[in-house]
Motif scaffolding. Structure first.
Motif, PDB file in Angstrom:
ATOM      1  N   GLY A  39       0.910  -1.174  -0.007  1.00  0.00           N
ATOM      2  CA  GLY A  39       0.005  -0.024  -0.106  1.00  0.00           C
ATOM      3  C   GLY A  39       0.863   1.331   0.056  1.00  0.00           C
ATOM      4  N   ASN A  40       1.673   1.336   0.784  1.00  0.00           N
ATOM      5  CA  ASN A  40       2.581   2.596   1.027  1.00  0.00           C
ATOM      6  C   ASN A  40       3.714   2.648  -0.387  1.00  0.00           C
ATOM      7  N   ILE A  41       3.831   1.577  -0.695  1.00  0.00           N
ATOM      8  CA  ILE A  41       4.859   1.779  -2.031  1.00  0.00           C
ATOM      9  C   ILE A  41       3.750   2.036  -3.302  1.00  0.00           C
ATOM     10  N   LEU A  42       2.746   1.721  -3.024  1.00  0.00           N
ATOM     11  CA  LEU A  42       1.509   2.050  -4.379  1.00  0.00           C
ATOM     12  C   LEU A  42       1.513   3.703  -4.114  1.00  0.00           C
ATOM     13  N   ILE A  43       1.502   4.075  -3.055  1.00  0.00           N
ATOM     14  CA  ILE A  43       1.102   5.764  -2.719  1.00  0.00           C
ATOM     15  C   ILE A  43       2.372   6.403  -3.135  1.00  0.00           C
ATOM     16  N   LEU A  44       3.626   5.996  -2.889  1.00  0.00           N
ATOM     17  CA  LEU A  44       4.749   6.515  -3.044  1.00  0.00           C
ATOM     18  C   LEU A  44       5.024   6.841  -4.510  1.00  0.00           C
ATOM     19  N   ILE A  45       4.953   5.490  -5.281  1.00  0.00           N
ATOM     20  CA  ILE A  45       5.082   5.671  -7.072  1.00  0.00           C
ATOM     21  C   ILE A  45       3.898   6.436  -7.508  1.00  0.00           C
ATOM     22  N   SER A  46       2.834   6.339  -6.943  1.00  0.00           N
ATOM     23  CA  SER A  46       1.623   7.184  -7.645  1.00  0.00           C
ATOM     24  C   SER A  46       1.712   8.490  -7.434  1.00  0.00           C
ATOM     25  N   ARG A  48       4.936  10.045  -6.747  1.00  0.00           N
ATOM     26  CA  ARG A  48       6.304  10.393  -7.314  1.00  0.00           C
ATOM     27  C   ARG A  48       6.049  10.631  -8.700  1.00  0.00           C
ATOM     28  N   CYS A  49       5.295   9.887  -9.401  1.00  0.00           N
ATOM     29  CA  CYS A  49       5.112   9.750 -10.844  1.00  0.00           C
ATOM     30  C   CYS A  49       3.833  10.548 -11.296  1.00  0.00           C
ATOM     31  N   SER A  50       3.429  11.445 -10.620  1.00  0.00           N
ATOM     32  CA  SER A  50       2.091  12.310 -11.043  1.00  0.00           C
ATOM     33  C   SER A  50       2.585  13.870 -10.597  1.00  0.00           C
ATOM     34  N   SER A  51       1.656  14.448 -11.086  1.00  0.00           N
ATOM     35  CA  SER A  51       1.549  15.793 -10.702  1.00  0.00           C
ATOM     36  C   SER A  51       1.339  16.405  -9.220  1.00  0.00           C
ATOM     37  N   LEU A  52       0.742  15.250  -8.726  1.00  0.00           N
ATOM     38  CA  LEU A  52       0.548  15.433  -7.149  1.00  0.00           C
ATOM     39  C   LEU A  52       1.796  15.912  -6.244  1.00  0.00           C
ATOM     40  N   LEU A  53       2.930  15.346  -6.694  1.00  0.00           N
ATOM     41  CA  LEU A  53       4.140  15.724  -6.075  1.00  0.00           C
ATOM     42  C   LEU A  53       4.274  17.122  -6.065  1.00  0.00           C
ATOM     43  N   ASN A  54       3.751  18.070  -6.593  1.00  0.00           N
ATOM     44  CA  ASN A  54       3.736  19.278  -6.491  1.00  0.00           C
ATOM     45  C   ASN A  54       2.886  19.870  -5.531  1.00  0.00           C
ATOM     46  N   GLN A  55       1.924  19.105  -4.805  1.00  0.00           N
ATOM     47  CA  GLN A  55       1.086  19.750  -4.109  1.00  0.00           C
ATOM     48  C   GLN A  55       1.721  19.418  -2.572  1.00  0.00           C
ATOM     49  N   PRO A  56       1.730  20.541  -1.671  1.00  0.00           N
ATOM     50  CA  PRO A  56       2.335  20.248  -0.279  1.00  0.00           C
ATOM     51  C   PRO A  56       1.562  18.902   0.340  1.00  0.00           C
ATOM     52  N   LYS A 298      -4.358   6.870 -13.247  1.00  0.00           N
ATOM     53  CA  LYS A 298      -3.538   7.621 -14.402  1.00  0.00           C
ATOM     54  C   LYS A 298      -2.179   6.962 -14.525  1.00  0.00           C
ATOM     55  N   VAL A 299      -1.530   6.839 -13.330  1.00  0.00           N
ATOM     56  CA  VAL A 299      -0.072   6.212 -13.374  1.00  0.00           C
ATOM     57  C   VAL A 299      -0.098   4.826 -13.739  1.00  0.00           C
ATOM     58  N   TRP A 300      -0.985   4.096 -13.202  1.00  0.00           N
ATOM     59  CA  TRP A 300      -1.011   2.497 -13.330  1.00  0.00           C
ATOM     60  C   TRP A 300      -1.572   2.179 -14.851  1.00  0.00           C
TER      61      TRP A 300
END
Length: 318
Positions: A39-46, A48-56, A298-300
């Motif tokens: 679960g946590n690896i899924l969240i991390l990859i999702s 890190r590989c999407s625009s969500l990383l730009n949101q605090p 989207k990522v997967w």
């Protein structure tokens, strides 16, 4: 001052010596650990590989997920191994290492949860200044401060444990090494050390929890002036955060904010902050979060179609 220590290992009593019960516990703990990692690896990859990383909020969530993996890995693999192999011994050095890493990553988690509450407070109470206040520099500072806070919490715990003299029984009434069970078997007056542990762990936990509760109270008060849709979205996000906070802090406060002693129930309560809370974090932050679910799809899906396209290209060129 030389520390008296006549033992080289400890025996972790765990939950039960009944083989059937141990097998059941092994299956449950293994399932939980795999689910936590997945679960946590899924969240991390999702993220890190999407625009969500730009949101605090999601930047902090990615750090919470990585901390969850490290935190539960400091305890759970040893527990699973003990349940499977039946050997419940742990060397003195590994015991001190386990105590340190558990408190280090546990401390980081406490402060990251606080940073996430601050993020939600700014987003809801000061929306016009949100991106200015929660810029990437400040987010990095919050994460760095969480690591410093984890170190400031865990190193005193380690030093207090190292200074304890052990000369008699070496059985720890728990499934991992922690400071209170060690105080119980130390052959010295541990009253002062116990008070310091309560101040270091219990007081920090209750003060942090009160600050978090007040911040969420202010958020709820501020939501009165928002639209119905805005209130629904904010309550969904804050509800997820507060659920995680309660799962983690309630048993922690009960265990550490009291006179230094141990109860049988401590082992069950410890399951909440070492295994159950990290297990529910991915579920709470994904199932109740539309943005997170959309990013994961989207990522997967993109990865799936890219792989399919690559396989098709190889077939056509061969």
């Amino acid at each position: 001052m030389e520390v008296k220590r006549n033992i080289s290992e400890f025996i972790l009593l765990g939950f039960s010596y009944d083989p059937n019960m141990q097998l059941l516990c092994f299956a449950l703990c293994l399932f939980c650990y795999v689910a936590i990692l997945g679960g946590n690896i899924l969240i991390l990859i999702s993220i890190r590989c999407s625009s969500l990383l730009n949101q605090p909020m999601y930047f902090l969530l990615s750090h919470l997920s990585s901390t969850d993996i490290c935190y539960t890995s400091s305890v759970t693999p040893k527990l699973i191994s003990d349940l499977l192999m039946g050997t419940k011994s742990i060397s003195y050095g590994n015991c001190m290492l386990q105590l340190f890493t558990m408190h280090f990553f546990g401390g980081i988690e406490v402060f990251i949860l606080t940073a996430m509450a601050f993020d939600r407070y700014v987003a809801i109470c000061k929306p016009l200044h949100y991106m200015l206040i929660m810029d990437r520099t400040r987010c990095n500072l919050l994460v760095f401060a969480s690591w410093v806070g984890g170190a400031a919490h865990s190193f005193p715990q380690l030093f207090m444990a190292i200074l304890l003299p052990f000369c008699g029984p070496n059985e720890i009434d728990n499934y991992f090494c922690d400071i209170f069970p060690l105080l119980k078997i130390a052959c010295a007056d541990t009253y002062l050390t116990g008070v310091l542990v309560v101040a270091n762990s219990g007081v920090v936990a209750i003060v942090t929890f009160v600050i978090l509760a007040i911040s969420y109270g202010i958020i709820l008060y501020t939501l009165r002036n928002h639209s119905a849709e805005g209130r629904r979205k904010a309550l969904s996000t804050c509800g997820s955060h507060f659920t995680v906070v309660v799962l983690f802090f309630a048993p922690t406060i009960f265990v550490y904010l009291r006179p230094p002693t141990t109860f049988t129930e401590d082992k069950l309560l410890a399951l909440f902050y070492t295994i159950i809370a990290p297990l529910f974090n991915p579920l709470i932050y994904t199932l109740r979060n539309t943005e997170m679910k959309n990013a994961m799809k989207k990522v997967w899906c993109q990865a799936y179609f890219q792989r399919k396209k690559t396989i098709h290209f190889k077939k056509t060129t061969s």
